[in-house]
Design a protein around this motif. Structure first.
Motif, PDB file in Angstrom:
ATOM      1  N   ASN A   9      51.326  39.763  32.646  1.00  0.00           N
ATOM      2  CA  ASN A   9      51.940  40.796  33.538  1.00  0.00           C
ATOM      3  C   ASN A   9      53.250  40.523  33.808  1.00  0.00           C
ATOM      4  O   ASN A   9      53.938  39.471  33.554  1.00  0.00           O
ATOM      5  N   SER A  10      54.081  41.491  34.474  1.00  0.00           N
ATOM      6  CA  SER A  10      55.655  41.284  34.684  1.00  0.00           C
ATOM      7  C   SER A  10      55.823  40.170  35.734  1.00  0.00           C
ATOM      8  O   SER A  10      56.866  39.616  35.718  1.00  0.00           O
ATOM      9  N   HIS A  11      54.770  39.784  36.562  1.00  0.00           N
ATOM     10  CA  HIS A  11      55.146  38.913  37.610  1.00  0.00           C
ATOM     11  C   HIS A  11      53.895  37.826  37.461  1.00  0.00           C
ATOM     12  O   HIS A  11      53.783  37.125  38.524  1.00  0.00           O
ATOM     13  N   ASN A  12      53.200  37.850  36.747  1.00  0.00           N
ATOM     14  CA  ASN A  12      51.958  36.599  36.689  1.00  0.00           C
ATOM     15  C   ASN A  12      51.368  36.510  35.448  1.00  0.00           C
ATOM     16  O   ASN A  12      51.429  37.569  34.460  1.00  0.00           O
ATOM     17  N   VAL A  13      51.070  35.583  35.284  1.00  0.00           N
ATOM     18  CA  VAL A  13      49.912  35.237  34.052  1.00  0.00           C
ATOM     19  C   VAL A  13      48.311  34.682  34.377  1.00  0.00           C
ATOM     20  O   VAL A  13      48.352  33.861  35.478  1.00  0.00           O
ATOM     21  N   SER A  14      47.424  35.408  33.953  1.00  0.00           N
ATOM     22  CA  SER A  14      46.138  34.922  34.544  1.00  0.00           C
ATOM     23  C   SER A  14      45.325  35.104  33.435  1.00  0.00           C
ATOM     24  O   SER A  14      45.218  35.354  32.197  1.00  0.00           O
ATOM     25  N   PRO A  73      44.746  39.623  38.621  1.00  0.00           N
ATOM     26  CA  PRO A  73      44.660  39.322  40.115  1.00  0.00           C
ATOM     27  C   PRO A  73      44.867  40.604  40.839  1.00  0.00           C
ATOM     28  O   PRO A  73      44.941  40.374  41.965  1.00  0.00           O
ATOM     29  N   ASP A  74      45.035  41.799  40.286  1.00  0.00           N
ATOM     30  CA  ASP A  74      45.281  43.018  41.057  1.00  0.00           C
ATOM     31  C   ASP A  74      43.937  43.652  41.876  1.00  0.00           C
ATOM     32  O   ASP A  74      44.227  44.198  42.516  1.00  0.00           O
ATOM     33  N   TYR A  75      42.893  43.104  41.436  1.00  0.00           N
ATOM     34  CA  TYR A  75      41.682  43.829  41.720  1.00  0.00           C
ATOM     35  C   TYR A  75      40.714  42.436  42.200  1.00  0.00           C
ATOM     36  O   TYR A  75      40.537  41.704  41.331  1.00  0.00           O
ATOM     37  N   SER A  76      40.067  42.839  43.209  1.00  0.00           N
ATOM     38  CA  SER A  76      39.205  41.760  43.721  1.00  0.00           C
ATOM     39  C   SER A  76      37.831  42.033  43.159  1.00  0.00           C
ATOM     40  O   SER A  76      37.558  42.956  42.353  1.00  0.00           O
TER      41      SER A  76
END
Length: 147
Positions: A9-14, A73-76
């Motif tokens: 994603n624009s600000h993270n890799v997961s 990571p945006d969603y719990s």
């Protein structure tokens, strides 16, 4: 079903993968072969609708379902499974009215669920060792130890 991937994603890799187990309401035996097939098709539709979910595996027994889901990571985990349970319950009742009858017109899923995170290639012990060995070995100070 696909393997997990690294999501950029624009600000993270997961690489976040969760194992969920959801029992049916009252642990009633309502998951037949046809309900199981519908459930898998409904989950494919969820994937198309929500780009933040990928079902890596779905396994059903007669009174519970295992979901292996990758998300961002945006969603719990709670948000992920409540979305899955809500959509699947509505669609199962719509497609299989006999199931709604068996559950006395109530909910398809029980209120609770099991959730666990899943590592792609490593165990918890491997990560503990990796974290422990960062920096200089002789200056390592253990901050937390849980047995």
């Amino acid at each position: 079903m696909p393997d997990s991937i690294y999501i950029h994603n624009s600000h993270n890799v997961s690489n976040l993968v969760y194992h969920f187990v959801c029992p049916t309401k009252y642990r009633r035996i309502v998951i037949t072969e046809t309900v199981d097939e519908s459930l898998k098709q409904i989950c494919e539709g969820i994937e198309l609708r929500y780009d933040w979910k990928t079902f890596l595996e779905i396994g059903a027994d007669k009174d519970y379902v295992h979901f292996l889901v990758q998300s961002t990571p945006d969603y719990s985990p709670t948000k992920i499974i409540t979305t899955i349970k809500s959509i699947t319950a509505k669609r199962i009742f719509a497609e299989h009215p006999e199931v709604k009858k068996q559950l006395w017109g109530g909910s398809f899923w029980s209120g609770g669920f099991f959730a666990s995170s899943v590592g792609r290639y490593v165990s918890e012990q491997t990560i503990k060792e990796y974290v422990k060995n960062q920096g200089k070995q002789d200056s390592y100070e253990q901050i937390l130890l849980k047995l």
